[in-house]
Design a protein around this motif. Structure first.
Motif, mmCIF file in Angstrom:
data_model
loop_
_atom_site.group_PDB
_atom_site.id
_atom_site.type_symbol
_atom_site.label_atom_id
_atom_site.label_comp_id
_atom_site.label_asym_id
_atom_site.label_seq_id
_atom_site.Cartn_x
_atom_site.Cartn_y
_atom_site.Cartn_z
ATOM 1 N N THR A 119 0.833 -1.203 0.000
ATOM 2 C CA THR A 119 0.000 0.000 0.000
ATOM 3 C C THR A 119 0.868 1.253 0.000
ATOM 4 O O THR A 119 0.533 2.251 -0.652
ATOM 5 C CB THR A 119 -0.928 0.024 1.229
ATOM 6 N N GLU A 120 1.993 1.204 0.707
ATOM 7 C CA GLU A 120 2.849 2.395 0.782
ATOM 8 C C GLU A 120 3.401 2.804 -0.591
ATOM 9 O O GLU A 120 3.231 3.968 -0.997
ATOM 10 C CB GLU A 120 3.989 2.171 1.778
ATOM 11 N N PRO A 121 4.028 1.898 -1.364
ATOM 12 C CA PRO A 121 4.461 2.329 -2.691
ATOM 13 C C PRO A 121 3.297 2.716 -3.601
ATOM 14 O O PRO A 121 3.432 3.629 -4.427
ATOM 15 C CB PRO A 121 5.227 1.115 -3.243
ATOM 16 N N LEU A 122 2.153 2.059 -3.436
ATOM 17 C CA LEU A 122 0.985 2.449 -4.222
ATOM 18 C C LEU A 122 0.559 3.873 -3.874
ATOM 19 O O LEU A 122 0.231 4.665 -4.764
ATOM 20 C CB LEU A 122 -0.171 1.471 -3.997
ATOM 21 N N ALA A 123 0.577 4.215 -2.585
ATOM 22 C CA ALA A 123 0.211 5.573 -2.173
ATOM 23 C C ALA A 123 1.180 6.606 -2.758
ATOM 24 O O ALA A 123 0.767 7.705 -3.147
ATOM 25 C CB ALA A 123 0.179 5.675 -0.653
ATOM 26 N N CYS A 124 2.472 6.252 -2.828
ATOM 27 C CA CYS A 124 3.447 7.154 -3.458
ATOM 28 C C CYS A 124 3.080 7.392 -4.915
ATOM 29 O O CYS A 124 3.195 8.520 -5.426
ATOM 30 C CB CYS A 124 4.852 6.550 -3.372
ATOM 31 N N CYS A 125 2.634 6.341 -5.598
ATOM 32 C CA CYS A 125 2.268 6.459 -7.018
ATOM 33 C C CYS A 125 0.955 7.224 -7.186
ATOM 34 O O CYS A 125 0.811 8.006 -8.136
ATOM 35 C CB CYS A 125 2.170 5.079 -7.642
ATOM 36 N N VAL A 126 0.009 6.989 -6.312
ATOM 37 C CA VAL A 126 -1.241 7.762 -6.345
ATOM 38 C C VAL A 126 -0.936 9.250 -6.209
ATOM 39 O O VAL A 126 -1.482 10.089 -6.943
ATOM 40 C CB VAL A 126 -2.198 7.307 -5.225
ATOM 41 N N HIS A 127 -0.045 9.571 -5.284
ATOM 42 C CA HIS A 127 0.341 10.976 -5.097
ATOM 43 C C HIS A 127 0.925 11.544 -6.387
ATOM 44 O O HIS A 127 0.551 12.646 -6.832
ATOM 45 C CB HIS A 127 1.348 11.081 -3.955
ATOM 46 N N ALA A 128 1.822 10.787 -7.030
ATOM 47 C CA ALA A 128 2.489 11.275 -8.245
ATOM 48 C C ALA A 128 1.521 11.398 -9.417
ATOM 49 O O ALA A 128 1.476 12.431 -10.100
ATOM 50 C CB ALA A 128 3.638 10.341 -8.609
ATOM 51 N N VAL A 129 0.749 10.349 -9.671
ATOM 52 C CA VAL A 129 -0.083 10.292 -10.876
ATOM 53 C C VAL A 129 -1.341 11.141 -10.753
ATOM 54 O O VAL A 129 -1.709 11.865 -11.687
ATOM 55 C CB VAL A 129 -0.457 8.824 -11.184
ATOM 56 N N LEU A 130 -2.013 11.060 -9.599
ATOM 57 C CA LEU A 130 -3.313 11.706 -9.451
ATOM 58 C C LEU A 130 -3.253 13.058 -8.759
ATOM 59 O O LEU A 130 -4.097 13.928 -9.037
ATOM 60 C CB LEU A 130 -4.267 10.775 -8.689
ATOM 61 N N GLU A 131 -2.287 13.255 -7.863
ATOM 62 C CA GLU A 131 -2.254 14.502 -7.093
ATOM 63 C C GLU A 131 -1.223 15.511 -7.592
ATOM 64 O O GLU A 131 -1.409 16.710 -7.428
ATOM 65 C CB GLU A 131 -1.989 14.188 -5.612
ATOM 66 N N VAL A 132 -0.125 15.028 -8.172
ATOM 67 C CA VAL A 132 0.917 15.935 -8.663
ATOM 68 C C VAL A 132 0.748 16.199 -10.158
ATOM 69 O O VAL A 132 0.596 17.345 -10.598
ATOM 70 C CB VAL A 132 2.323 15.383 -8.361
ATOM 71 N N ALA A 133 0.757 15.136 -10.965
ATOM 72 C CA ALA A 133 0.668 15.298 -12.417
ATOM 73 C C ALA A 133 -0.772 15.401 -12.923
ATOM 74 O O ALA A 133 -1.007 15.888 -14.026
ATOM 75 C CB ALA A 133 1.375 14.150 -13.124
ATOM 76 N N HIS A 134 -1.726 14.939 -12.127
ATOM 77 C CA HIS A 134 -3.149 15.019 -12.494
ATOM 78 C C HIS A 134 -3.396 14.437 -13.895
ATOM 79 O O HIS A 134 -3.915 15.104 -14.789
ATOM 80 C CB HIS A 134 -3.657 16.460 -12.438
ATOM 81 N N VAL A 135 -3.019 13.184 -14.075
ATOM 82 C CA VAL A 135 -3.236 12.520 -15.356
ATOM 83 C C VAL A 135 -4.730 12.481 -15.670
ATOM 84 O O VAL A 135 -5.554 12.151 -14.810
ATOM 85 C CB VAL A 135 -2.651 11.100 -15.338
ATOM 86 N N SER A 136 -5.063 12.825 -16.910
ATOM 87 C CA SER A 136 -6.457 12.903 -17.339
ATOM 88 C C SER A 136 -6.779 11.830 -18.369
ATOM 89 O O SER A 136 -5.880 11.243 -18.997
ATOM 90 C CB SER A 136 -6.740 14.285 -17.949
ATOM 91 N N VAL A 137 -8.064 11.606 -18.567
ATOM 92 C CA VAL A 137 -8.529 10.641 -19.563
ATOM 93 C C VAL A 137 -7.967 11.006 -20.936
ATOM 94 O O VAL A 137 -7.997 12.168 -21.343
ATOM 95 C CB VAL A 137 -10.073 10.635 -19.607
ATOM 96 N N GLY A 138 -7.421 10.016 -21.629
ATOM 97 C CA GLY A 138 -6.949 10.206 -22.987
ATOM 98 C C GLY A 138 -5.517 10.675 -23.119
ATOM 99 O O GLY A 138 -4.981 10.702 -24.236
#
Length: 340
Positions: free
Chosen positions: A145-164
């Motif tokens: 869960t810890e490395p997943l949380a690091c990735c969630v932070h990067a992908v969804l909270e920092v870079a805000h990856v969007s659909v497409g």
């Protein structure tokens, strides 16, 4: 109890030692560790490339069950299956703590580096750090869960990856593979790049949803192919100078570049190229409470899988073998199990 300890500063200086069994203080819980993952940070601490405060028990990716609670905890749920956020100490008063970014708190101390971690039979953490594991999430999966949380932070909270969006991930280690799954869950198109020695990891990335996987010798053809389209987002997960250069070449003008991988040393940065492209450059470090909450929800719903990343499970006494195998990339993720 037996624990894997960084005994003093300097390269190496890690060994199994007998240490006193910890006792939970007020507001703390004691966890019987069932699974603890080896992270690249553990190797950086071994090599004295990441700050630590020895003597300290290593290990920060854990899952287990509550066996004892300190004073002040109203509902001590003995036997509950849990994982734990890693920040043992934060000041609680700085601008970062007060805005939900305690990963940046200047007084932050984390288990496994600043205070004793989870490469041992028992671990002590504040009650507020506990996240209950869903019934469909095993100890092995929960430890990641810890490395997943690091990735969630990067992908969804920092870079805000969007659909497409078209996303390039450099480095198919556990972080890269988890980021790839998150991009797919967000509706993006993802390409993962690795080296020739990453065959096993690239195949796993493909099996878990990556649209394309390639090796660095193929990067030049990819650069030629993508010169007019390029990628909207790059996540550099290898911490290498080569990865940085490939990422900037393949990122479109005005694109988002996010550095997750740690180098442990100075590397050259082609700043002119970043300027010419008006790159939005981000660093992503550790995790936030909200990232943990999202990670647990994703695991519970099966939108991201962590257990397939685990290629080896070894007893704590075989830590040298595990560290060597991890360093040589002859695995994806290794879980250590504590011993009496």
């Amino acid at each position: 109890m037996k624990a894997l300890v960084k005994t003093t500063k300097g390269v190496g200086n890690v060994e199994i030692k007998n240490v006193p069994e910890p006792i939970p203080g007020p507001g703390q819980v004691k966890i019987l560790v069932k699974a603890a993952g080896i992270c690249g940070t553990d190797l950086h601490i071994y090599n004295d490339e990441y700050p630590s405060i020895p003597p300290v028990i290593l290990g920060h990716e854990i899952a287990g069950e509550i066996v004892e609670c300190g004073k002040g905890i109203r509902a001590c749920e003995i036997g509950r299956r849990v994982t734990a956020r890693t920040f043992m100490v934060t000041c609680g008063r700085c601008r970062y703590c007060n805005t939900g970014k305690d990963n940046l708190c200047p007084e932050r101390l984390s288990i496994g580096s600043g205070v004793n971690g989870g490469f041992a039979k028992y671990l002590i953490v504040p009650e507020k750090n506990i996240f209950y594991l869903p019934q469909n999430v095993s100890y092995t999966a929960g430890a990641l869960t810890e490395p997943l949380a690091c990735c969630v932070h990067a992908v969804l909270e920092v870079a805000h990856v969007s659909v497409g969006e078209r996303v390039l991930i450099i480095g198919p280690g556990p972080i890269g593979i988890l980021c790839s799954q998150l991009v797919k869950a967000s509706g993006g198109y993802v390409v993962v790049i690795g080296t020739a020695s990453d065959k096993q990891r690239l195949q796993l990335a493909k099996d878990l949803g990556a649209d394309e996987v390639i090796t660095t010798p193929q990067a030049n053809s990819l650069i030629e192919r993508e010169k007019n389209l390029a990628f909207d987002v790059v996540f550099e997960c290898s911490g290498t100078e080569e990865g940085l250069n490939i990422g900037l070449k393949l990122l479109r003008k005005g694109g988002k570049y996010t550095q997750i991988g740690l180098s442990g040393k100075l590397i050259k940065f082609p700043i002119d190229q970043a300027v010419y492209k008006e790159v939005k450059f981000f660093g992503s470090f550790s995790h936030t409470w909200s990232a943990w909450d999202t990670a647990i929800r994703l695991l519970s719903r099966g939108l991201v899988q962590t257990e397939p990343l685990v290629t080896d499970k070894l007893p704590l006494s075989r830590w040298k073998e595990a560290f060597k195998k991890f360093k040589e990339k002859r695995c994806v993720k290794i879980i250590l199990t504590p011993e009496d």
